[in-house]
Write an enzyme that holds these catalytic residues in place. Structure first.
Site, short mmCIF file in Angstrom:
data_model
loop_
_atom_site.label_atom_id
_atom_site.label_comp_id
_atom_site.label_asym_id
_atom_site.label_seq_id
_atom_site.Cartn_x
_atom_site.Cartn_y
_atom_site.Cartn_z
CB SER A 1 23.57 92.79 42.56
OG SER A 1 22.77 92.38 41.49
CG HIS B 1 25.22 97.37 45.76
ND1 HIS B 1 24.14 96.73 46.30
CD2 HIS B 1 25.02 98.69 45.99
CE1 HIS B 1 23.33 97.62 46.84
NE2 HIS B 1 23.84 98.81 46.66
#
Lengths: 391, 391, 391, 391
Positions: free
Chosen positions: A67, A70
């Site tokens: 994450s 991302h």
């Protein structure tokens, strides 16, 4: 102090309507709908002040999570990939360990039953559950209605210091007997806990001797391999097309690893299990529409009743579920989210203390300064699994 | 064929009233009230005939159980020690493994889903549950209302051949990959299943990282040590005063073993667990009145909530239970009996196949001819744990 | 505002050693070891101020609990009966309902997911769990290591106003459709929740059609009768010697009530259940040493397997438990404490909203001024069950 | 004796390959692939002979089930609708009650623990589980690998007499106190048990006060309404477009019934539950592809965590399941099949004995002679729910 900060531009997509809990210009529950042009850099910040129920931690290790990558990665139109709760600018980093260096007057150490003292080595839940909403009061902090997330909506641990509520901290003392660097393995408690919550709490574990099948050998899948072997699995079979990941799965204890691109999933499971199948199937690929048909065909063809399919990877795609297979085989599907509550963090630490060594997942160790570069590299690199940052 | 047969004299104690299910001169549910002057000898019998749903097994191994000793051991007045279901004369032996050599027309192999074929290596449940009473129909065969017991009320496996219902047999095929002598370890499936039923089915197991405490390192306690380590226990602590047993407990994987005669139980557990206590306590001593106070004091003093105390050893003594300790610590006491149902036998075999090696429990291997002598010796011998008979 | 305050003299017994969490002159975890000469009177106090996460409640109803009586009742040497956590002087009263009249800025309404608004009718958990110790973090607030108790160690609800943490409040809105006086039944949520926690959370409830046996028809036993009938019990049988209580048990839905002084417990249960026995036995008498032999003999004689014995009444006496009965019948004993967590309060309110009317338990309604007198009367009165104070 | 027999022509579809357990010309596990041109008629047969473990029952009542209709109903190409296990010719009828008139020497009465005596009123499981395959041995008879089915693959109860294994019989004695015609309600035990298995065993029931939502008010859905109300549901909401069924749902105790054709499912549930949602959703429509999106949107929009979706109706369509909704709301999907084991039959009878009256489901009572005509009528009739045949 030094910290890795991500900033981005608040620019909601035309059709996006702010949610009830979103805060204009600052915080959203649907990051990819709002944030554009992310930038990550090493900055200088002041050491945070603690509140009475908080502790100040000198961070020793923090892992890079998908994450993190991302939040910094964009689609063609410039919006970030990460779809969840975000408030920028924010210090990244949420898989961490460190040492208590200051303690608020009300900061309570769950290990000792007394106020925190300096020097306690700890790791920290990433989910800042409120403790006052209905799911929290009922015992389900992973489903807190007023969640904040460390390294997403509040400052994280790619920094020299971090202030966090004491209730989120768990002592790493138990690791001292077995590990030289307790902070290194300690930084793996958080991702391991996500897998533990999936297979042990939500999947209700296995009985010794039962089989488990893991689809996808990313960090969560790999952690699940080790957890289920630790729990006494008969066979652990991993389906993973990528060669480096497959190798890691073997290192983490998988009995068999095969590529679903080269083998027929159901045939292979039937062969390896003498047609028994498994008690638990973990969907950790993020491609549920592709793998669910394989899973349910296998449940159908094999003899085991009572199989549990745990969905842990996030995905928006619908899965084509055939209810009849789940009726005939007495099977079920459960969703898994989070790592808090249910004794998960302390049980993971205790398991590590008893020999559940997750460190083979760490494929590289870097410094804080190297984080921005590696967040870039990891957009394409499939060879590394977990990169651990020494701080 | 050769067989070890026990005969005794039907001579109910004066105050003994035959039970509803007792059969005059033949069978009783309370052996020690009825049978006198037991005699064990090697006899010649004919090979049993099988019924349509039965198989004939060529016995390869059979372990000596404490109850075998107690059927042959008498109090001063000549009555046998063993208090349970018995019908003499009977061929002894119930912890066994062997090879299918003949199969009834309706004998169904659970492994293949087809009729049994010759050559399948199997072990067998000792409890011949009826499958038709309410507990059986509800899924609790360990509590069958019409139980018969192999080696107690029907002929057992200290013999060259035995005929048993196919539904009680479980294949040992899974052991072939790991063990040279699958029949040796296969004969340990039954006692291991008693322990597995106690800690996994009745005690509801542990989550990886939780602690277990075993009181008493006889065969069931030792098996429980290995099972709970296999299930990922954080620490397994064993309380056992006898030195040979204590050594075996270490061999089976106990993290710590101490003598309750030399150490204060509660203090020791507090010290070894950093005051945490344990998720499960197994009473396997047969002295519950002596150990329950230790167990509940420890639950009270330590921090863990939700501890389960499993009573597996048989005993008539009352335990002085203090309810408040169980209230304050959210604890419970459960009784455990049997080894059938709930997937226990196949899970034990599968666990053994995955490396749960119970063979260190076997301290001696003998021949069928040597059984009578060893039934005598074991009345006093505390050094041997499990004696395994090669047939 | 008016309030009923209890004061007492701090005078620890000679052999009493202050506990780690006791506070000299102010607070103790063992009231009956410390407090002498209690006095209860109607006093004038100022309306409490709320903190950001608290609400101010205008109290409408508050029931008298046995512990209120015991804090004011003394043994011959002048020490109070009540053995638990106490800090005097304190405003008594913890079974209450009222209306939110002021709300802190962080006070969150679990019903709406928004800040509390004035006018919400609520009831309140008596246990002020910390939310930060290990049991709280793991989901077991009834076993909080840092508990405070409303009406015991902090000011309670025999007063016109009370300030409490919003997280302890539960809306009574659901009761409006069915009840004219929602505050009257709302003040019974707390004691009902103690029974609900005992039989549903700790006892794991019953399946529709299974039997329950309640020993003791005090408020908790009576509430359990109604809860288990609501849960679809086949038969509910109550053992209660006192005639008024027996009548109330019938009113609450018991199928049969008998006096254990006049009938043989086991015989009676065998007769009434066609020898089946029950899925759950609730010890609510406070005389476990006397009733446990009856309970376990009944488990032994009846056919049911899997019975659960729940200990909810507090008592120091040891129970003479025979493990073998629990082995043969696959039974267990669990301790129950508290009312918080696990969805208990909201489920009780929802059940009441669906028709689970507990108000027959209220045998008298009085004013705040009449409380001191009734605390006296209840020391001997056995005819009243629950006295409800209108404020 | 008279019996209603269905015969059909064995004529496998061109692409159909006989299964391993199919028997050429006689028995198939996929009826609709094989049988053509069904015919139902009243025939004269001889009274069946019983085996040692069987009983002979004089049938008193037998309900018509949808599957009886579907075995007699054909698609355009002449094949029967019913897709499951069938062996023709067969006497139909499997929802029945009657009186024991003869008893095999080994036929054991679970109620008394003794051999069956004449006169015992009983109902019977339709599923003839073998008791010897792995699922049976593990306690899951609904998933027996060698199932036979009464009224499908062996002769059923639209006949004056039927012989069945005693182990499938359950006494109706408990109904005598409350019901005048115990055979009428007794014939509803089987379909009620299918619903009980779905919501109580597989769905793990509800806690008193929790809500349930039933989609589809056919016999199983209606039975589930009553069962969950009996179990203390807060609200039971039924979604059903057909007016007569909706009326019946109200009669069975539903708090609200709405038509999903006229109302938005999610909006309606949010409105009726104050946005709470439900603990259990029962898919009983047979249209899972249509209703699953409604169910999961409702789970998503409402506040409840831990919802269980139980799939009980059979259907081949895939459901578009979105895993994320099940992650965020901690929800799950389980398949439900069968009615045997787990104490289900006796608990249903006991519940009926305590007042769970299912007879409003019976909308018509007919004679054996009228069965063929009504099997025809029910192909189109939507007004009748359960037709009960008096024999």
């Amino acid at each position: 102090m030094k910290a890795i900060e991500l900033s981005a531009k608040w620019n909601p997509k035309p059709n996006y309507k702010l949610g009830l809990k979103d805060i204009e210009g600052k915080l959203t529950y649907l990051g990819s709908q709002v944030w554009k042009h992310p930038e990550v850099q090493l900055v200088e910040k002041s050491v945070p002040k603690i509140k009475p129920n908080e502790v100040l931690i000198k961070v020793k290790r923090c892992g890079i999570c998908g994450s993190d990558v991302h939040m910094n990665q964009t689609t063609k139109d410039g919006y970030i990939y990460y779809p969840g709760l975000t408030a920028f600018p924010v210090t990244l980093g949420h898989e961490f360990s460190g040492e208590i260096v200051e303690s608020g007057i009300k900061a309570f150490n769950k290990r000792t039953g007394k106020p925190y003292e300096k020097g306690e080595p700890v790791t920290v839940e990433e989910m800042v559950w409120c403790g006052e909403c209905k799911p929290c009061c009922d015992g389900y902090p992973n489903h807190c209605e007023r969640l904040q997330e460390i390294g997403f909506s509040i400052d994280g641990a790619f920094a020299e210091y971090i202030a966090v509520p004491a209730k989120l901290c768990w002592s790493l003392k138990k690791l001292e007997k077995r590990y030289e660097d307790i902070y290194k393995i300690g930084s793996l408690v958080e991702p391991t806990s996500v897998a533990y919550n999936a297979v042990i709490e939500r999947g209700e574990g296995i009985r010794p001797g039962e089989n488990g099948i893991i689809l996808g050998a990313g960090p969560i899948g790999l952690a699940a391999v080790k957890i289920l072997k630790t729990a006494g699995a008969g066979l652990i079979i991993v389906s993973e097309p990528e060669e480096h990941r497959a190798q890691l799965a073997k290192k983490m204890g998988a009995d068999y690893v095969f590529s679903p691109l080269k083998e027929n999933f159901t045939d292979k499971v039937q062969e390896l299990t003498d047609n028994e199948g498994a008690a638990i199937y973990l969907e950790a690929t993020g491609l549920p529409d592709m793998v669910i048909p394989d899973i349910q065909n296998t449940i159908w063809e094999c003899k085991a009743v009572n199989s549990t399919v745990v969905i842990v990877a996030r995905a928006e795609q619908h899965m084509p579920v055939c209810g009849e297979y789940f009726q005939v085989r007495r099977a079920r599907i459960v969703g898994a989210q989070g790592h808090s509550g249910h004794g998960t963090f302390p049980n993971v630490i205790s398991s590590m203390g008893a020999g559940m060594d997750m460190t083979p997942m760490i494929t590289k160790e870097i410094s804080l300064e190297e984080v921005p570069k590696h967040l870039q590299l990891l957009q394409t690199d499939r060879e590394n699994c977990k990169i651990s940052v020494k701080i």
